[in-house]
Motif scaffolding. Sequence first.
Motif, short mmCIF file in Angstrom:
data_model
loop_
_atom_site.label_atom_id
_atom_site.label_comp_id
_atom_site.label_asym_id
_atom_site.label_seq_id
_atom_site.Cartn_x
_atom_site.Cartn_y
_atom_site.Cartn_z
N TYR A 215 39.65 47.50 44.19
CA TYR A 215 39.44 47.64 42.76
C TYR A 215 40.71 47.33 41.98
O TYR A 215 40.65 46.80 40.87
CB TYR A 215 38.95 49.04 42.41
N SER B 57 42.91 45.02 42.45
CA SER B 57 43.03 43.58 42.18
C SER B 57 42.18 43.17 40.99
O SER B 57 42.62 42.39 40.14
CB SER B 57 42.60 42.78 43.43
N ALA B 58 40.95 43.71 40.92
CA ALA B 58 40.07 43.39 39.79
C ALA B 58 40.63 43.97 38.49
O ALA B 58 40.61 43.31 37.44
CB ALA B 58 38.67 43.94 40.06
N LYS C 85 43.68 41.87 37.34
CA LYS C 85 43.31 40.59 36.75
C LYS C 85 42.74 40.79 35.35
O LYS C 85 43.00 39.99 34.43
CB LYS C 85 42.29 39.87 37.62
N LYS C 86 42.01 41.88 35.15
CA LYS C 86 41.48 42.18 33.83
C LYS C 86 42.62 42.48 32.86
O LYS C 86 42.58 42.11 31.68
CB LYS C 86 40.53 43.38 33.91
N SER D 286 45.99 37.22 39.23
CA SER D 286 46.02 38.07 40.41
C SER D 286 47.44 38.62 40.59
O SER D 286 48.40 38.02 40.08
CB SER D 286 45.64 37.26 41.66
#
Length: 233
Positions: A161, A163-164, A167-168, A173
């Motif tokens: 989570y 990593s997501a 990026k958000k 990344s």
Amino acid sequence: MESVNQVTCEKRSYSREFKSHQHEFGQFLFPLQGSLDIQTKWQEINLNSDYCFYLPPRFDHNYRSIDRNEFLILDISTQYLPKDTSSMYLRLDKQWASIRYLLLEEAKSNENISSLVDLTRYVTNKLQISKPPSIDYIHNHYKEPIRLETLAKIEHYHPVYYSAWFKKKTGKSPKIYISELRLREARHLVIGTEWSMSKISEELGFENSSSFTRWFVSCEGISPQKYRNLNNG
């Protein structure tokens, strides 16, 4: 908070039993005494006096405190919040400690709501520009090997989570973000100093100048020495 159009700032204490809920407003939690266990879908946090925590609207969470506790809570109407916010775990540095002090003073007087609204606007603006602890860590350690698990642990996220979430937050990344920081510093050292490639590679954490040169070529398309010659005329 009786209405989502209000701003509320007050002291609260929490019980030992886990409770679960979400709310229609954003909420900032500033520890004054003791700690608070907070669980979300992807995080498990023990919020103590070194940190503060922001919960966005409609964000499911469990919470409890197993010790004597007191927290300063700022409930923020959605009209004062950016459209898209995520939870934020922030170190209580001098600036945030000063904000907590001012909020405490407003909570004591509870007379001038406009002052509290002005302060709330400042808080939400700072929330948007503040670096989360893991991104701060990257900026201080990007010349060293950094594991994804280390960054996720700093934010109390599961690595997948994280990593997501990252990026958000950044549009990139973690790997690309770190590489771009190193490349920016590499360009500066190649053009702005007379250091040898061996010294630059050592400064940036590469094993040797050959590995640094290969990496630089893969990023820029030319060797660092040619890059220096071209930019220094």
